[in-house]
Design an enzyme around this catalytic site. Structure first.
Site, PDB file in Angstrom:
ATOM      1  N   ARG A 185       0.828  -1.199   0.000  1.00 34.28           N
ATOM      2  CA  ARG A 185       0.000   0.000   0.000  1.00 34.28           C
ATOM      3  C   ARG A 185       0.874   1.266   0.000  1.00 34.28           C
ATOM      4  O   ARG A 185       0.576   2.244  -0.677  1.00 34.28           O
ATOM      5  CB  ARG A 185      -0.856  -0.043   1.281  1.00 34.28           C
ATOM      6  CG  ARG A 185      -2.155   0.672   1.203  1.00 34.28           C
ATOM      7  CD  ARG A 185      -2.947   0.352   2.464  1.00 34.28           C
ATOM      8  NE  ARG A 185      -2.983   1.510   3.354  1.00 34.28           N
ATOM      9  CZ  ARG A 185      -3.924   2.436   3.345  1.00 34.28           C
ATOM     10  NH1 ARG A 185      -4.891   2.358   2.512  1.00 34.28           N
ATOM     11  NH2 ARG A 185      -3.904   3.441   4.162  1.00 34.28           N
TER      12      ARG A 185
ATOM     13  N   ASP B  16     -19.638   7.595   2.062  1.00 32.55           N
ATOM     14  CA  ASP B  16     -19.946   6.751   3.226  1.00 32.55           C
ATOM     15  C   ASP B  16     -21.110   7.382   4.010  1.00 32.55           C
ATOM     16  O   ASP B  16     -22.008   6.678   4.493  1.00 32.55           O
ATOM     17  CB  ASP B  16     -18.726   6.639   4.143  1.00 32.55           C
ATOM     18  CG  ASP B  16     -17.459   6.385   3.356  1.00 32.55           C
ATOM     19  OD1 ASP B  16     -16.991   5.244   3.320  1.00 32.55           O
ATOM     20  OD2 ASP B  16     -16.951   7.346   2.743  1.00 32.55           O
TER      21      ASP B  16
ATOM     22  N   ARG C 166     -24.306   6.692   2.222  1.00 33.88           N
ATOM     23  CA  ARG C 166     -24.737   5.299   2.454  1.00 33.88           C
ATOM     24  C   ARG C 166     -25.326   5.148   3.852  1.00 33.88           C
ATOM     25  O   ARG C 166     -26.331   4.455   4.040  1.00 33.88           O
ATOM     26  CB  ARG C 166     -23.543   4.351   2.305  1.00 33.88           C
ATOM     27  CG  ARG C 166     -23.097   4.151   0.875  1.00 33.88           C
ATOM     28  CD  ARG C 166     -21.819   3.316   0.846  1.00 33.88           C
ATOM     29  NE  ARG C 166     -21.325   3.154  -0.512  1.00 33.88           N
ATOM     30  CZ  ARG C 166     -20.041   3.102  -0.843  1.00 33.88           C
ATOM     31  NH1 ARG C 166     -19.105   3.227   0.095  1.00 33.88           N
ATOM     32  NH2 ARG C 166     -19.670   2.936  -2.084  1.00 33.88           N
TER      33      ARG C 166
ATOM     34  N   HIS D 116     -11.563   7.810   5.126  1.00 32.93           N
ATOM     35  CA  HIS D 116     -12.409   7.104   4.164  1.00 32.93           C
ATOM     36  C   HIS D 116     -11.754   5.732   3.993  1.00 32.93           C
ATOM     37  O   HIS D 116     -10.842   5.563   3.195  1.00 32.93           O
ATOM     38  CB  HIS D 116     -12.451   7.865   2.835  1.00 32.93           C
ATOM     39  CG  HIS D 116     -13.066   7.055   1.719  1.00 32.93           C
ATOM     40  ND1 HIS D 116     -14.346   6.573   1.760  1.00 32.93           N
ATOM     41  CD2 HIS D 116     -12.551   6.638   0.536  1.00 32.93           C
ATOM     42  CE1 HIS D 116     -14.593   5.904   0.645  1.00 32.93           C
ATOM     43  NE2 HIS D 116     -13.520   5.923  -0.105  1.00 32.93           N
TER      44      HIS D 116
END
Ligand code: ADP
Length: 310
Positions: free
Chosen positions: A85, A145, A148, A172
Site C-alpha cells: 500500500r 460513506d 450510504r 475514508h
C-alpha cells in the site's frame, strides 16, 4: 463555472458525466496523460449533453484549465501485483507531483477536489504540494460513506434519507467512524424516532447498518472491479456546493489543525462548503467510544503519512 478533471478514468469520467447531466458546470475539460482516453470520454459525455443540459465538454491540455474554478484530481495508478500500500502511495504521490504544479500554473485560483485514493493521504499530499490553504484542497473523504449511512438509516426507519442527518467521520476506509450518538431523523435522535415509529433499532440492526456502510465498496469491487458512479455523484454534489456558493454541510476531508490530539491530519468531519471551499469545520458531539475511534483513525492516518517520503 468552468471545471477541470485531471484523470479521465472511471472516477473522473463518472464525475464528469454527473456534472454534465446536471448542468453544474458551463464547461468541463478532461486532462489525462492518456490523451486518446481523455478525448474519448469527453466526446462520449458530450453526446449525452443534448438530452440533459448545455454544458460544453472537451478534452485538453493543462493550459486549457485556465479560468477553472474547480479542478478535480482523479488521476492515479493502479496497484501492481505484490505491491504494498505504501509503494502504491509513493507512486500516486509522484503522479500528484507531476500534475499539481501544471494545474496551478494554468488555474491558480482553482479549488482542488481530490478523488484519488487513499483520499485522505492524497489530500494531505495535494495540500503540501500545492501550497494552497487547506480549505481550498478538499478530499471527497467520507461524502459517499455518509450518503450510504443516511440511506441505510432512512431505509430502516421508513423515512427519506434527506430527513436523516448522520455523518461518517475520520478516514475514508476501514477505520472510519459512524457517528450514531448525534444521528437524527427530522428533529429527533434516531433512537427516539425509532421508538415513536415503533421500529426496533437494536444493536444488531446498528451492526448491520455499520457493516453495510463499511463494506459497500468491497461488495461492489467483488462484482465489478471498482466503484465509480456513487463517487462520481458525490463529486458532482461537492462541485455544486462550490459553484453555487451553497454553504452546505458535507463530510469532506481537509488538513485539520487538531483532531483528538493529532495535529495537521486530513480526514473527514462535517464542514460547511461554499464558493471559497471549506468555510467552517463542525465538530460533532461524540460519545466516549466515538472520540476514541476518531482518535484511532487520525493516528492511523498520521502514521501512514509519516512513513511516506514525498
Ligand atoms: P479510477 O478507477 O480511480 O478512476 P483509473 O485507472 O480508471 O482509476 O483512472 C486513473 C486515470 O489517471 C487514468 O486514466 C490514467 O491515465 C490517469 N493518470 C495516471 N497518471 C497520470 C498522470 N501523471 N497525469 C495525468 N493522468 C494520469
Amino acid at each position: 463555472m468552468k471545471i477541470g478533471i485531471v484523470g479521465a478514468g472511471m472516477v473522473g469520467s463518472a464525475a464528469g458525466y454527473a456534472i454534465a447531466l446536471k448542468g453544474t458546470a458551463s464547461k468541463i475539460v478532461f486532462v489525462d496523460y492518456n490523451t486518446a482516453l481523455a478525448r474519448a470520454q469527453a466526446e462520449d459525455i458530450a453526446h449525452a449533453v443534448p438530452f440533459a443540459s448545455s454544458s460544453v465538454v472537451m478534452a485538453g491540455d493543462y493550459g486549457d484549465l485556465k479560468g477553472a474554478g474547480v479542478v478535480i484530481l482523479a488521476a492515479g495508478v493502479g496497484q501492481k501485483p505484490g505491491e504494498s500500500r505504501l509503494e502504491l502511495l509513493t507512486r500516486n504521490a509522484e503522479v500528484f507531483r507531476q500534475i499539481i504544479g501544471k494545474v496551478l500554473d494554468a488555474a491558480p485560483d482553482a479549488i482542488l477536489l481530490v478523488a484519488t485514493n487513499p483520499v485522505d493521504i492524497m489530500t494531505q499530499i495535494a495540500t503540501r504540494l500545492s501550497g494552497l490553504p487547506p480549505e481550498r484542497v478538499i478530499g471527497s473523504g467520507t461524502i459517499l460513506d455518509t450518503a450510504r449511512f443516511r440511506h441505510l438509516i432512512g431505509e430502516h426507519l421508513g423515512v427519506s434519507p434527506r430527513s436523516v442527518h448522520a455523518y461518517v467521520l475520520g478516514e475514508h476506509g476501514d477505520s472510519e467512524v459512524l457517528c450514531w450518538s448525534s444521528a437524527r431523523a427530522g428533529t429527533l435522535s434516531v433512537k427516539d424516532f425509532a421508538a415513536q415509529m415503533r421500529v426496533p433499532l437494536t444493536e444488531g440492526v446498528k451492526a448491520r447498518i455499520d457493516d453495510g456502510v463499511r463494506n459497500a465498496a468491497y461488495t461492489i469491487i467483488n462484482g465489478k472491479g471498482a466503484t465509480w458512479y456513487g463517487i462520481g455523484a458525490g463529486l458532482e454534489r461537492l462541485v455544486r456546493a462550490i459553484a453555487r456558493d451553497e454553504q452546505t454541510v458535507l463530510s469532506v476531508s481537509i488538513v485539520t489543525p487538531k483532531v483528538e490530539g493529532v495535529s495537521d491530519v486530513a480526514l473527514s468531519i462535517p464542514r460547511i462548503v461554499g464558493g471559497q471551499g471549506v468555510v467552517s469545520d463542525l465538530f460533532p458531539e461524540l460519545d466516549d467510544g466515538e472520540h476514541e475511534a476518531l482518535g484511532a483513525s487520525a493516528r492511523l492516518l498520521k502514521t501512514t503519512l509519516d512513513a511516506l517520503e514525498y
